[in-house]
Motif scaffolding. Sequence first.
Motif, PDB file in Angstrom:
ATOM      1  N   VAL A   1       0.852  -1.183   0.000  1.00 39.07           N
ATOM      2  CA  VAL A   1       0.000   0.000   0.000  1.00 39.07           C
ATOM      3  C   VAL A   1       0.891   1.238   0.000  1.00 39.07           C
ATOM      4  CG1 VAL A   1      -1.872   1.230   1.144  1.00 39.07           C
ATOM      5  CG2 VAL A   1      -1.734  -1.263   1.342  1.00 39.07           C
ATOM      6  N   VAL A   2       0.660   2.110  -0.982  1.00 39.47           N
ATOM      7  CA  VAL A   2       1.418   3.364  -1.065  1.00 39.47           C
ATOM      8  C   VAL A   2       0.444   4.519  -0.903  1.00 39.47           C
ATOM      9  CG1 VAL A   2       3.291   2.451  -2.478  1.00 39.47           C
ATOM     10  CG2 VAL A   2       1.232   3.341  -3.588  1.00 39.47           C
ATOM     11  N   TRP A   3       0.928   5.618  -0.315  1.00 40.75           N
ATOM     12  CA  TRP A   3       0.030   6.692   0.103  1.00 40.75           C
ATOM     13  C   TRP A   3       0.450   8.051  -0.460  1.00 40.75           C
ATOM     14  CZ3 TRP A   3      -4.315   5.798   3.041  1.00 40.75           C
ATOM     15  CH2 TRP A   3      -4.408   4.549   3.666  1.00 40.75           C
ATOM     16  N   GLY A   4      -0.529   8.927  -0.546  1.00 42.35           N
ATOM     17  CA  GLY A   4      -0.317  10.337  -0.826  1.00 42.35           C
ATOM     18  C   GLY A   4      -1.325  11.138  -0.020  1.00 42.35           C
ATOM     19  N   ASP A   5      -1.041  12.406   0.227  1.00 44.15           N
ATOM     20  CA  ASP A   5      -1.900  13.221   1.090  1.00 44.15           C
ATOM     21  C   ASP A   5      -2.447  14.440   0.357  1.00 44.15           C
ATOM     22  OD1 ASP A   5      -1.573  11.517   3.201  1.00 44.15           O
ATOM     23  OD2 ASP A   5      -0.076  12.729   4.244  1.00 44.15           O
ATOM     24  N   MET A   6      -3.742  14.691   0.544  1.00 37.91           N
ATOM     25  CA  MET A   6      -4.428  15.842  -0.035  1.00 37.91           C
ATOM     26  C   MET A   6      -4.698  16.866   1.068  1.00 37.91           C
ATOM     27  SD  MET A   6      -7.470  13.831  -2.024  1.00 37.91           S
ATOM     28  CE  MET A   6      -7.442  12.038  -2.087  1.00 37.91           C
ATOM     29  N   MET A   7      -4.564  18.145   0.695  1.00 36.92           N
ATOM     30  CA  MET A   7      -4.875  19.234   1.614  1.00 36.92           C
ATOM     31  C   MET A   7      -4.884  20.533   0.842  1.00 36.92           C
ATOM     32  SD  MET A   7      -1.495  18.969   1.277  1.00 36.92           S
ATOM     33  CE  MET A   7      -1.200  17.494   2.247  1.00 36.92           C
ATOM     34  N   SER A   8      -5.281  21.622   1.499  1.00 39.83           N
ATOM     35  CA  SER A   8      -5.159  22.957   0.927  1.00 39.83           C
ATOM     36  C   SER A   8      -3.996  23.679   1.592  1.00 39.83           C
ATOM     37  CB  SER A   8      -6.452  23.758   1.145  1.00 39.83           C
ATOM     38  OG  SER A   8      -7.527  23.180   0.455  1.00 39.83           O
ATOM     39  N   VAL A   9      -3.711  24.887   1.111  1.00 41.33           N
ATOM     40  CA  VAL A   9      -2.642  25.699   1.699  1.00 41.33           C
ATOM     41  C   VAL A   9      -3.203  26.547   2.834  1.00 41.33           C
ATOM     42  CG1 VAL A   9      -1.341  25.741  -0.450  1.00 41.33           C
ATOM     43  CG2 VAL A   9      -2.977  27.569   0.040  1.00 41.33           C
TER      44      VAL A   9
END
Length: 409
Positions: free
Chosen positions: A64-72
């Motif tokens: 399982v590989v991950w990435g992260d979403m967010m705003s500034v």
Amino acid sequence: MQIKDVLLALGNGAFFYDDQAAIRAGASQDGFVYVGEPVTPDFASIRVPASSLSVGLVLADNAVVWGDMMSVQYSGAGGRDPLFDTAQISDLTSRVVAPRLLDVDPSCYLAACAKVFEPFQHSRLPLAIEYGVSQALLRAAAHLHRATMAEILCSEFNLPLPTRRVPIYCQSGDAREINVDKMILRAVDVLPHGLINSRQKFGVNGHTFMAFVKWVATRTSEIGRPGYHPVLHFDVYGWIGLEIGLEPQRIADFVCKVADTVPGFTLNIECPADFGSTEAQINNYARIVSILDDRGSSARIVVDERCNTLEDIRLYAEAKAAHLVQIKTPDVGSIADTARAVLICKEKQVGAYVGGSCTETDLSAQASVHVSVATQADMMLAKPGMGVDEGFSIVGNEQNRLFATLNRR
């Protein structure tokens, strides 16, 4: 090798989302809280804890590989995407993006990104989704090829393997003096940001700001190791223009005056003014840059606000409307576009600074390091958070591990 499943996990950004318009309008602080009503849409208060959303790709070998979403931090300001809405982003990712992910070959990074990020209902996907999913796809490609993320980018963009360490830039937050000392003791390459985001911090005619610049320069010689000579970088959030007016000549005069107070230092001034639109910003920043260059000033103009997308960055670089472009990673969207942005800046002989936001996460910061190093950016932000130590450790250690791996190759 295909993606078998897509996971989502709620997360925290490393700082807070702030209503820049309310702060600029004079909102006062009570401890860590801003007092008053928010101005920017979607903000329930002027300062809210940053949220994030992790996307995990379950590969055929069950890795399982991950990435992260967010705003500034300053979401909704300067033409940026609105405040991060976890429920909305989660729903769109599940309904639209996940089915696309199950239908791509993650070993072919750029092709996978292109397919997953096709428009939905004639509109571009939210940039936060592009940012997080592109990180996960990059980690998937690296896992499948048994390579580093930097090597995947070098291969996809036909770049040589990097050999030069990328200078690291730290930001102080409101704990300016304490954090400047931390940066100097750690011999940070570029410092301190300063968070000059209010009239109180800028001062009448900029006197408070100028005194701070002189103090930082003096402090480096007082407590820094012998020979330590960092680049001084200050983000003034448009306050030069707000305080002395929007005439490019006057702004350039002020910037030169600040540079003259710290002879021998390279001085970066980020966002000296906000001219209200991308077009106006480009035209006026180009004039300021030209004036400084004609004078042979050691000061450099850095663009941030109203330079968000890859196309924005291309326009600024072509117009020479900055000495250094901040490539604000969550605002650019796909991390592949961050790589493209650096390469555009290098082609146009404009400095490329891979930035981002204090609201990011450890995973997004580590991915940014690989993009910065692969493309050989001019500098990169220590992130996430506002505490100096944590961001400098995450970014610095990832860069050191990457070069240890590349040297072994």
